[in-house]
Design a protein around this motif. Sequence first.
Motif, PDB file in Angstrom:
ATOM      1  N   VAL A   1      59.888  38.962  14.693  1.00 55.59           N
ATOM      2  CA  VAL A   1      58.971  37.865  15.009  1.00 55.59           C
ATOM      3  C   VAL A   1      57.780  38.000  14.070  1.00 55.59           C
ATOM      4  N   SER A   2      57.110  36.901  13.772  1.00 55.03           N
ATOM      5  CA  SER A   2      55.991  36.933  12.831  1.00 55.03           C
ATOM      6  C   SER A   2      54.923  37.921  13.285  1.00 55.03           C
ATOM      7  N   GLU A   3      54.211  38.456  12.313  1.00 61.74           N
ATOM      8  CA  GLU A   3      53.183  39.435  12.618  1.00 61.74           C
ATOM      9  C   GLU A   3      52.080  38.833  13.482  1.00 61.74           C
ATOM     10  N   ALA A   4      51.711  37.589  13.225  1.00 59.91           N
ATOM     11  CA  ALA A   4      50.654  36.939  14.013  1.00 59.91           C
ATOM     12  C   ALA A   4      51.043  36.839  15.486  1.00 59.91           C
ATOM     13  N   LYS A   5      52.275  36.452  15.759  1.00 52.22           N
ATOM     14  CA  LYS A   5      52.739  36.357  17.150  1.00 52.22           C
ATOM     15  C   LYS A   5      52.818  37.733  17.797  1.00 52.22           C
ATOM     16  N   ALA A   6      53.280  38.715  17.041  1.00 51.64           N
ATOM     17  CA  ALA A   6      53.398  40.069  17.577  1.00 51.64           C
ATOM     18  C   ALA A   6      52.022  40.641  17.907  1.00 51.64           C
ATOM     19  N   ILE A   7      51.041  40.423  17.028  1.00 56.13           N
ATOM     20  CA  ILE A   7      49.679  40.909  17.286  1.00 56.13           C
ATOM     21  C   ILE A   7      49.086  40.203  18.497  1.00 56.13           C
ATOM     22  N   THR A   8      49.318  38.902  18.597  1.00 57.65           N
ATOM     23  CA  THR A   8      48.801  38.141  19.735  1.00 57.65           C
ATOM     24  C   THR A   8      49.371  38.667  21.045  1.00 57.65           C
ATOM     25  N   LEU A   9      50.670  38.894  21.083  1.00 59.68           N
ATOM     26  CA  LEU A   9      51.293  39.418  22.311  1.00 59.68           C
ATOM     27  C   LEU A   9      50.826  40.837  22.615  1.00 59.68           C
ATOM     28  N   ALA A  10      50.690  41.655  21.581  1.00 56.86           N
ATOM     29  CA  ALA A  10      50.197  43.025  21.791  1.00 56.86           C
ATOM     30  C   ALA A  10      48.768  43.005  22.331  1.00 56.86           C
ATOM     31  N   ALA A  11      47.950  42.107  21.793  1.00 60.41           N
ATOM     32  CA  ALA A  11      46.562  41.996  22.255  1.00 60.41           C
ATOM     33  C   ALA A  11      46.488  41.452  23.679  1.00 60.41           C
ATOM     34  N   ALA A  12      47.427  40.596  24.040  1.00 64.05           N
ATOM     35  CA  ALA A  12      47.431  40.024  25.384  1.00 64.05           C
ATOM     36  C   ALA A  12      47.904  41.037  26.422  1.00 64.05           C
ATOM     37  N   ILE A  13      48.846  41.881  26.057  1.00 58.53           N
ATOM     38  CA  ILE A  13      49.429  42.794  27.043  1.00 58.53           C
ATOM     39  C   ILE A  13      48.465  43.924  27.415  1.00 58.53           C
ATOM     40  N   ALA A  14      47.603  44.349  26.518  1.00 59.03           N
ATOM     41  CA  ALA A  14      46.717  45.485  26.797  1.00 59.03           C
ATOM     42  C   ALA A  14      45.794  45.236  27.999  1.00 59.03           C
ATOM     43  N   PRO A  15      45.029  44.142  28.033  1.00 57.99           N
ATOM     44  CA  PRO A  15      44.176  43.949  29.214  1.00 57.99           C
ATOM     45  C   PRO A  15      44.967  43.671  30.489  1.00 57.99           C
ATOM     46  N   ILE A  16      46.155  43.087  30.338  1.00 59.67           N
ATOM     47  CA  ILE A  16      46.994  42.839  31.516  1.00 59.67           C
ATOM     48  C   ILE A  16      47.424  44.168  32.136  1.00 59.67           C
ATOM     49  N   VAL A  17      47.914  45.080  31.301  1.00 59.73           N
ATOM     50  CA  VAL A  17      48.347  46.392  31.798  1.00 59.73           C
ATOM     51  C   VAL A  17      47.154  47.155  32.364  1.00 59.73           C
ATOM     52  N   ASN A  18      46.042  47.161  31.644  1.00 60.51           N
ATOM     53  CA  ASN A  18      44.839  47.860  32.087  1.00 60.51           C
ATOM     54  C   ASN A  18      44.387  47.368  33.461  1.00 60.51           C
ATOM     55  N   THR A  19      44.270  46.062  33.603  1.00 60.54           N
ATOM     56  CA  THR A  19      43.784  45.482  34.856  1.00 60.54           C
ATOM     57  C   THR A  19      44.811  45.607  35.975  1.00 60.54           C
ATOM     58  N   ALA A  20      46.072  45.356  35.665  1.00 61.57           N
ATOM     59  CA  ALA A  20      47.110  45.447  36.693  1.00 61.57           C
ATOM     60  C   ALA A  20      47.216  46.865  37.245  1.00 61.57           C
TER      61      ALA A  20
END
Length: 161
Positions: free
Chosen positions: A121-140
């Motif tokens: 998958v494109s690097e931009a999409k991969a970075i976006t998903l990686a950036a989105a998952i971090a606060p979700i995991v942290n908060t959850a």
Amino acid sequence: MNKTSSHQRVLRMVQIALFAALVAVLQVISTVVPMPYVKITLTLIPVVLGGIYFGKGAAMLLGAVFGAVVTAFTVSGFDFGANMMFVARPFLTVFICFAKGILAGLASAYIYELIHKKEKVSEAKAITLAAAIAPIVNTAFFCIFLFAFYPEILQQWAGGT
């Protein structure tokens, strides 16, 4: 070991150390500077970027630095709500502080690696998903442990209801 490989290792170590310093500074700023209504932290940005650039091990290390700073503010009482948790269950609270940061870093690095390197998958999409998952995991992770082990503190925070 040749000179180039030694130089590369030192360079990598210094780069990760700079990311760790950035994590610490951002967390201190986000804790010390009061925000009305919502507490926003930018601390996970260098954790995510460290995972993308240096891999899972670096992401976990940066998450541990995040956890160490959070723990320091928790134990010292500077973060009053977290200190309430610490007083109630000190070892569990320290575990939560470290684990949520480490897991957020690991998850973001893993997602980036899985999506970008393996799924192409494109690097931009991969970075976006990686950036989105971090606060979700942290908060959850925090919320799950908060609801499971600190219901009395949740009641106090809600005004006793």
